[in-house]
Motif scaffolding. Structure first.
Motif, PDB file in Angstrom:
ATOM      1  N   THR A   1       9.058  -3.490 -11.129  1.00  0.00           N
ATOM      2  CA  THR A   1       8.399  -2.340 -10.964  1.00  0.00           C
ATOM      3  C   THR A   1       8.931  -0.941 -11.808  1.00  0.00           C
ATOM      4  O   THR A   1       9.943  -1.287 -12.361  1.00  0.00           O
ATOM      5  CB  THR A   1       8.232  -1.914  -9.528  1.00  0.00           C
ATOM      6  OG1 THR A   1       9.397  -1.497  -9.054  1.00  0.00           O
ATOM      7  CG2 THR A   1       7.924  -3.101  -8.814  1.00  0.00           C
TER       8      THR A   1
ATOM      9  N   MET B   1       2.389  -3.096 -12.392  1.00  0.00           N
ATOM     10  CA  MET B   1       2.525  -3.265 -10.854  1.00  0.00           C
ATOM     11  C   MET B   1       2.850  -1.648 -10.258  1.00  0.00           C
ATOM     12  O   MET B   1       3.386  -1.057 -10.861  1.00  0.00           O
ATOM     13  CB  MET B   1       3.647  -3.876 -10.742  1.00  0.00           C
ATOM     14  CG  MET B   1       3.781  -5.310 -11.236  1.00  0.00           C
ATOM     15  SD  MET B   1       2.777  -6.423 -10.182  1.00  0.00           S
ATOM     16  CE  MET B   1       1.265  -6.528 -11.255  1.00  0.00           C
TER      17      MET B   1
ATOM     18  N   GLU C   1       3.684  -1.234  -6.935  1.00  0.00           N
ATOM     19  CA  GLU C   1       4.511  -1.079  -6.067  1.00  0.00           C
ATOM     20  C   GLU C   1       5.656  -0.096  -6.099  1.00  0.00           C
ATOM     21  O   GLU C   1       6.056   0.157  -7.269  1.00  0.00           O
ATOM     22  CB  GLU C   1       5.104  -2.582  -5.786  1.00  0.00           C
ATOM     23  CG  GLU C   1       4.358  -3.468  -4.910  1.00  0.00           C
ATOM     24  CD  GLU C   1       2.995  -3.996  -5.909  1.00  0.00           C
ATOM     25  OE1 GLU C   1       2.164  -4.724  -5.424  1.00  0.00           O
ATOM     26  OE2 GLU C   1       3.068  -3.919  -7.087  1.00  0.00           O
TER      27      GLU C   1
END
Length: 312
Positions: free
Chosen positions: A206, A224, A226
């Protein structure tokens, strides 16, 4: 009578001259003695000063390559170094090796009587319990980003009286990184998927990870979203839906085996053929020396390499 008087005066004169000569010699001897004493005192003071300067370094052990390279730049002495296949600064040649960063040899570490064992926050879950149980003084440096590395360098500078060294090192980095970032500020941002391979498996990085931070600095957008974690596991179906323009594959240990693993995975798992980046042949293997899992002094070179990849 006159002869006797002259003889008497000559004797008196010789005695007086002898006395003056003795006093002069005594004074000269005392002056020289005073100079020697002063010089000796100065030398002792200088030696004590130098000894105190070295003592401020303490008994430091570095457990990672990145930290060892930084302590070298800060001119800090160490009593122990990490076991690694990578080259370490000449300053530390011949020092005892204390094992791998994730699994240090506590017997060797305790024998070196350290006042500070330097490690990184990403290894906390691996070493903290052991360090605590053995009452080993440890410092956890946050090298999960370039900014974190800056803070770590400054912390070491303050702790070990190397503020000037730390300031110059950080300033040099900031200038170089700012120059690179300025060159790509008007570029269109590609979406990037970062895979961290370990023998037999892989994770997805991430923006919280070091390489994720570099991609952000290079103008890329992480596929990503997250937050709060550096790496996550994800199935290939979800990864495909991210529609990444570029796939970066990095290795953590045993790089040749990891590249072979990635090649096999991308060949045998047919879903990868449907990835946008694979179709457009925008899949790149990052060199481990430049792209480690924690920030290091190769950050500038790594960012330059990323810019070439993202905007070729």
């Amino acid at each position: 009578m006159k002869t006797k008087l002259n003889f008497f005066l000559i004797i008196v004169l010789l005695v007086v001259l002898a006395g003056c000569g003795t006093n002069d010699q005594s004074t000269a001897t005392e002056n020289q003695s005073s100079k020697d004493t002063h010089q000796n005192n100065s030398e002792v003071a200088d030696a004590t000063k130098n000894e105190q300067a070295l003592e401020t370094d303490g008994q430091i052990i570095s457990t990672t390559v990145a930290i060892t390279e930084i302590t070298d730049q800060l001119e800090l002495d160490l009593v122990g170094i990490p076991t690694t296949y990578k080259g370490l600064p000449k300053r530390y040649k011949g020092l005892p090796e204390v094992g791998l960063a994730m699994d240090p040899d506590m017997e060797i570490i305790k024998s070196l009587k350290p006042t500070d064992v330097l490690t990184v926050t990403t290894l906390t879950s691996y070493v903290e319990e052991t360090f605590t149980q053995t009452d080993t003084p440890a410092t956890y440096l946050d090298f999960e980003s370039v900014e974190g590395m800056y803070e770590g360098i400054q912390y070491l500078g303050e702790k070990y009286n190397r503020e000037e060294h730390a300031e110059k090192l950080v300033e040099a980095f900031e200038e170089k990184l700012a120059e690179i970032e300025a060159k790509i500020k008007d570029q269109e941002s590609p979406k990037v998927l970062i895979l961290l391979g370990v023998p037999g498996s892989y994770l997805v990085a991430t923006e919280e990870s070091y390489v994720g931070d570099l991609v952000r600095r290079a103008g890329g957008v992480n596929a990503m979203k997250e937050t709060g974690v550096e790496y996550i596991s994800a199935n290939t179906e979800n990864l495909q839906q991210a529609e990444a323009d570029i796939i970066l594959r990095m290795a953590h240990g045993m790089p040749e085996e990891v590249v072979e693993m990635f090649n096999k995975e991308f060949k045998e798992n047919t879903i990868w053929r449907h990835f946008k980046a694979v179709k457009n042949e925008r899949v790149y293997d990052l060199e481990e020396v430049l792209f480690g899992t924690t920030a290091n002094l190769a950050a500038v070179e790594a960012l330059e390499e990323l810019v070439k990849i993202l905007y070729e």
